[in-house]
Design an enzyme around this catalytic site. Structure first.
Site: not given
Length: 551
Positions: A298, A472-474
């Site tokens: 992330d 919010y970049h899994p």
């Protein structure tokens, strides 16, 4: 029990699922079912479609899985928020609408891995172009005929112009198009906004084809397990529930497009994963793939906030009365502040000269407030979001039960990478150096956060541990590759299992330099040709910094 048979069953109507539903059903003989756990993206719900209202769906549970991590050991034990879209369009319907492709060298890095040679930037760029219609016009890097409408921030607020000028005064180049020839530098940012509305993957790809006879769309449908054939070697369908009825859907191939959290969750619940994890839960191991749910990555970010001495920030727009007025204008005209996500400018820089390519991302915002709209400064202000792009920290997604209604245990292990502490100190100081340039002199007041007293390395790291937020970049939990920890091959097939592919951000072997929506759509566009047996688009010869040779 309702039974149906399809060529493809797609699990998840997010960014990738919408692309595949569109592209696969272009052939009228191909029967596709698209399953989404959440509701439709109701056209009349302004919270989904007004760009400036992005905090509403981002914090809502109506359209959002709204996960929380396990206590993060290097962030004071905080449980970090991890929103994921649960609606047609998936996270593209609740995200910040920033359109960033990543750096070309990210994809060239993927291509150095055995088996992933066809994932170089030269091979990916044609699919970025196929996906996109850039409102400002197409060129060798940008598309002009794709479903995804992409506009560029106008940067009319003087604070945007001050930031872009200040970045150049600090020694960084001007980047007129960070998705074009050169990502490095400061300049305007693109957004998935068209004619003042959020342009999600659902609006771009799904709604135009929703009435195709060979497409079955099922919303509010939760997949509980993948269905194995009698020999236990092949996935031949899914078991799901829609309201009070059970669904048994058969397919020649099942495609997981459920994202970096839900795709490994469903694999594990179906017996695909690490035996030492699944067996204690009473789950029969069907395929021992130890990489499932591992390699979680992330982006983490923090804000440097400054008081603005002139009344030019968006602070007045936060009052209830002005929000009503601005909302009414947007509803009537699709114009005004409501028509922008306000992330209209930003940049990519290096922390030091030895970095091969940019490892910091900036977003500039002409107001001082948290991502979710909370913790607003009580004055005019502006802020610079800073985030390291390629942390070596790796986390996990692990189910705690086979019940699909139970959230998995998520742990990113933020700030555990070898260089994380050094990069964060460098990043905060670099952000402050930009904000200290002459271009901000007419506006610059006191530093609101971290605050002038937060200056030592220890104090900066304490601030980051207490206040940093996920971008919010899994990604990365079902990574492509051929090594023992990879889960999928370059064709998206899950290793050792017939009839099952994964197409979403979970297949990224390493996270890219920037936001993830555009890369996920590109991955799905590329996968569509693979699934249909179509010849891949010819690699691009467009130059870019760091390119060594044609493919």
């Amino acid at each position: 029990m309702v039974e149906q048979v399809f060529d493809f069953v797609i699990v998840g109507a997010g960014s990738a699922g919408c692309v595949l539903a569109n592209r696969l059903t272009e052939d009228p003989s191909v029967r596709v079912a698209l399953l989404e756990a959440g509701p439709t993206d109701f056209r009349l719900d302004w919270r989904l479609h007004m760009p400036a209202a992005l905090a509403w769906p981002l914090m809502s549970t109506t359209y959002n899985w709204a996960y929380r991590t396990e206590p993060e050991p290097h962030l004071n034990g905080r449980r970090m928020y991890c929103p994921r879209g649960r609606v047609l369009g998936g996270s593209s319907s609740i995200n910040g609408m920033v359109y960033i492709r990543g750096n070309p060298l990210d994809y060239d890095g993927w291509a150095t891995r055995p088996g992933l040679e066809a994932w170089s930037y030269a091979h990916c760029l044609p699919y970025f172009r196929r996906a996109e219609t850039r409102v400002a016009g197409e060129d060798a890097y940008r598309g002009g005929e794709g479903p995804l409408k992409v506009s560029t921030g106008r940067c009319e607020n003087p604070l945007f112009k001050a930031f872009i000028t200040a970045g150049q005064q600090a020694g960084f180049p001007y980047a007129p198009d960070v998705n074009g020839y050169q990502q490095e530098g400061v300049g305007p940012f693109d957004m998935t906004v068209w004619r003042g509305r959020r342009w999600s993957a659902a609006r771009a790809y799904l709604h135009p084809v929703a009435r195709r006879r060979n497409l079955t769309l099922l919303t509010r449908t939760t997949v509980g397990q993948l269905r194995w054939d009698r020999a236990g070697k092949r996935i031949d369908g899914v078991l799901a529930r829609q309201g009070g009825r059970s669904l048994d859907l058969s397919a020649h191939e099942v495609i997981l497009c459920a994202g970096a959290i839900n795709s490994p969750q469903l694999l594990q619940a179906s017996g695909v994963g690490e035996p030492t994890h699944l067996e204690p839960l009473g789950i029969t191991v069907r395929a021992a793939l130890s990489g499932v749910g591992h390699n979680l990555q992330d982006h983490l970010e923090a804000y440097v906030q400054t008081e603005c001495l002139q009344p030019v920030s968006l602070w007045p727009a936060l009052s209830p009365w002005n929000q009503l007025r601005l909302g009414a204008r947007w509803l009537i005209t699709r114009e005004g502040i409501g028509a922008s996500n306000q992330f209209e400018a930003g940049g990519f820089t290096r922390s030091h000269a030895e970095a091969n390519y940019p490892n910091f991302q900036y977003h500039f915002l002409p107001v001082a407030m948290n991502y979710d709209g909370s913790k607003r400064a009580d004055t005019h202000g502006y802020q610079l979001h800073i985030g390291p792009m390629r942390s070596k920290a790796r986390g996990t997604v692990r189910i705690v039960t086979d019940d699909p209604r139970t959230p998995p245990a998520i742990r990113f292990n933020y700030l555990s990478g070898a260089d994380d502490e050094l990069e964060w100190v460098e990043g905060i100081r670099q952000a402050r150096a930009i904000l200290a340039q002459d271009a901000f002199a007419p506006y610059r007041g006191r530093e609101i956060a971290p605050g002038a007293e937060v200056d030592s390395e220890a104090a900066i790291l304490a601030f980051v541990r207490a206040h940093a937020e996920s971008a919010y970049h899994p990604s990365g939990t079902c990574a492509m590759g051929t090594d023992e920890q990879s889960v999928t091959g370059p064709d998206h097939c899950v290793h050792g299992i017939a009839g099952l592919r994964i197409v979403d951000a979970s297949v990224m072997p390493t996270i890219v330099t920037g936001n993830l929506n555009a890369p996920t759509i590109m991955i799905a566009e590329k996968a569509a040709d693979t699934l249909l047996g179509a010849a891949p688009l010819h690699p691009s010869n467009a130059p870019y910094p760091g390119r060594k040779s044609p493919p």
